[in-house]
Write an enzyme that holds these catalytic residues in place. Structure first.
Site, PDB file in Angstrom:
ATOM      1  CG  ASP A 189      -2.255   0.683   0.922  1.00 54.20           C
ATOM      2  OD1 ASP A 189      -2.192   1.892   0.688  1.00 54.20           O
ATOM      3  OD2 ASP A 189      -3.334   0.064   0.935  1.00 54.20           O
ATOM      4  CG  HIS A 212      -0.866   1.560  -3.343  1.00 49.99           C
ATOM      5  ND1 HIS A 212      -2.133   1.276  -2.905  1.00 49.99           N
ATOM      6  CD2 HIS A 212      -0.462   0.443  -4.001  1.00 49.99           C
ATOM      7  CE1 HIS A 212      -2.466   0.045  -3.279  1.00 49.99           C
ATOM      8  NE2 HIS A 212      -1.458  -0.478  -3.935  1.00 49.99           N
TER       9      HIS A 212
END
Ligand SMILES: *[C@@H]1O[C@H](CO)[C@@H](O)[C@H](O)[C@H]1NC(C)=O
Ligand SMILES: *[C@@H]1O[C@H](CO)[C@@H](O)[C@H](O)[C@H]1NC(C)=O
Ligand SMILES: *[C@@H]1O[C@H](CO)[C@@H](O)[C@H](O)[C@H]1NC(C)=O
Ligand SMILES: *[C@@H]1O[C@H](CO)[C@@H](O)[C@H](O)[C@H]1NC(C)=O
Ligand SMILES: *[C@@H]1O[C@H](CO)[C@@H](O)[C@H](O)[C@H]1NC(C)=O
Ligand SMILES: *[C@@H]1O[C@H](CO)[C@@H](O)[C@H](O)[C@H]1NC(C)=O
Length: 359
Positions: A189, A212
């Site tokens: 993430d 991310h």
């Protein structure tokens, strides 16, 4: 007074960050810790820490080389003089969910002023077990909370695989003056996510990816969120991440503000969305995107960002139609497209932004 809660859902490698303090050393072996890869050392660690806390001069708690099992622990101050925790070995989390409280924490530091954690050792959270349990949705309701002032992460390595769900590298919220420098983060993430109430956050010389990217927000989903003020991301490199640098807020939102965000001297390598302001952030499409975000974004700069994008839209600036972004400065963006089509990266921005988009 710092209040720091650390949860390692991933592997952390800590390398020495401070000069050694003179004084007493409390070695967990002396308190019964065994590095047999089986015995839980939480009691030994707490006893060693307690003695260090009572020590009137600066002291160290030492976890020597070896592999130690560690259940959930909370190490709480105050203490009389600064304590350094030196982790040279590997600390492994237990994997039996029955032995864990459901608060999502593993190693927690609380009510501590002047903590140094160093030594080059590893916190091994046995992550796959947690991801499996998270997958069952029984276990991960509460995310770890980090609330602290004046904290530096230096020469830090965080690693979790790209497919691990919800594994932010470092999440910051309600904290002041946090520096992250000389560190490598690979995760599933955000490499770093910066939530409400964060102020004076400086991220330099960090490599991110897979992951991310580095995200500010999201803001606007909840009432009474504190503003995010003063974020600088400089001299960082991204590899194959989903996003690069991003500010995100929900549409149809509560009021909020994001102020003074500066992103500069950044290299993107095959990043899907290198530069984004997204004020219609709505991950599961469960919001009314027709109503604008009421989070005010002001004084943002993106400067000297180079490299490649795996998506033809290298820069996307979707500001709120209700409260347009103010003072967005863009300079020296040079991002090429890695895709097959022979087209250069383009930028997209809505007309509410008070600047010209040009790449
Ligand atoms: C932050 O920590 C450093 C090192 O411990 C200290 O020198 C400095 O005074 C602290 N700054 C603030 C604002 O507390
Ligand atoms: C964090 O970085 C800023 C800017 O480089 C610096 O002024 C501040 O002293 C640093 N704080 C800590 C805790 O290292
Ligand atoms: C981060 O990665 C770079 C390149 O692989 C390496 O040179 C550096 O030592 C790493 N930093 C840490 C803190 O491991
Ligand atoms: C970061 O700074 C160093 C030293 O100035 C430089 O060599 C390096 O290219 C910079 N990296 C990025 C991504 O700007
Ligand atoms: C670039 O990123 C795309 C999409 O994330 C990925 O499919 C592709 O393998 C990457 N290319 C390289 C050279 O890593
Ligand atoms: C934004 O930056 C400008 C110029 O640096 C400054 O005058 C202004 O006060 C800033 N706005 C806010 C809301 O801080």
């Amino acid at each position: 007074m710092g209040n720091l809660k650390v949860l390692a859902m991933f592997l952390l490698l800590l390398v020495s960050i401070a000069k050694a303090h003179p004084g007493a050393v409390f070695d967990v072996h002396k308190y019964g810790a065994k590095d047999d890869g089986k015995s839980d050392i939480s009691k030994a660690l707490c006893s060693a820490f307690k003695e260090a806390c009572a020590c009137p001069t600066p002291s160290k708690v030492l976890i020597p080389k070896g592999t130690f099992m560690l259940a959930q622990v909370s190490l709480e101050g105050p203490y009389k003089a600064a304590v350094t925790i030196v982790v040279r070995g590997t600390l492994k989390a237990l994997t039996d969910p029955k032995k864990m409280k459901v608060d999502g924490s593993w190693v927690t530091f609380q009510r501590i002023d002047q903590l140094t954690l160093s030594g080059g050792g590893t916190f091994h959270s046995q992550g796959p077990k947690a991801w499996d349990t998270c997958g069952l949705k029984t276990y991960c309701k509460q995310l770890p909370i980090v609330s602290c002032n004046n904290l530096t992460f230096q020469r830090f390595t965080i690693s979790a695989p790209e497919h691990s769900i919800n594994t932010d590298g470092i999440h910051i919220g309600r904290s002041n003056e946090i520096n992250i420098t000389d560190s490598n983060i690979t995760t599933g993430d955000d490499c770093v996510s910066i939530g409400d109430g964060s102020q004076q956050i400086t991220i330099t010389k960090v490599t991110c990816g897979p992951g991310h990217g580095i995200s500010v927000g999201s803001l606007g989903k909840y009432k009474n969120e504190e503003p995010i003020i003063g974020v600088t991301v400089r001299n960082c490199t991204f590899f194959n991440t989903m996003n690069g640098v991003r500010i995100k807020t929900w549409p149809n939102s509560f009021r909020g503000s994001i102020l003074d965000m500066h992103f500069e001297d950044i290299i993107m390598n095959n990043v899907s969305s290198p530069v984004i302001i997204d004020q219609v952030y709505c991950p599961h499409n469960k919001c009314n995107a027709k109503l604008p975000s009421l989070v005010r974004i002001s004084n943002v700069s993106f400067k000297n960002i180079r490299g490649t994008s795996s998506n033809p839209v290298a820069m996307k600036l979707a500001c709120s139609r209700g409260i347009p972004c103010q003072g967005v400065e863009i300079a020296d963006i040079d991002i090429g497209y890695t895709g097959k089509e022979a087209c250069a990266a383009v930028s997209e921005c809505n007309t509410d932004c008070d600047f010209n988009c040009k790449i």
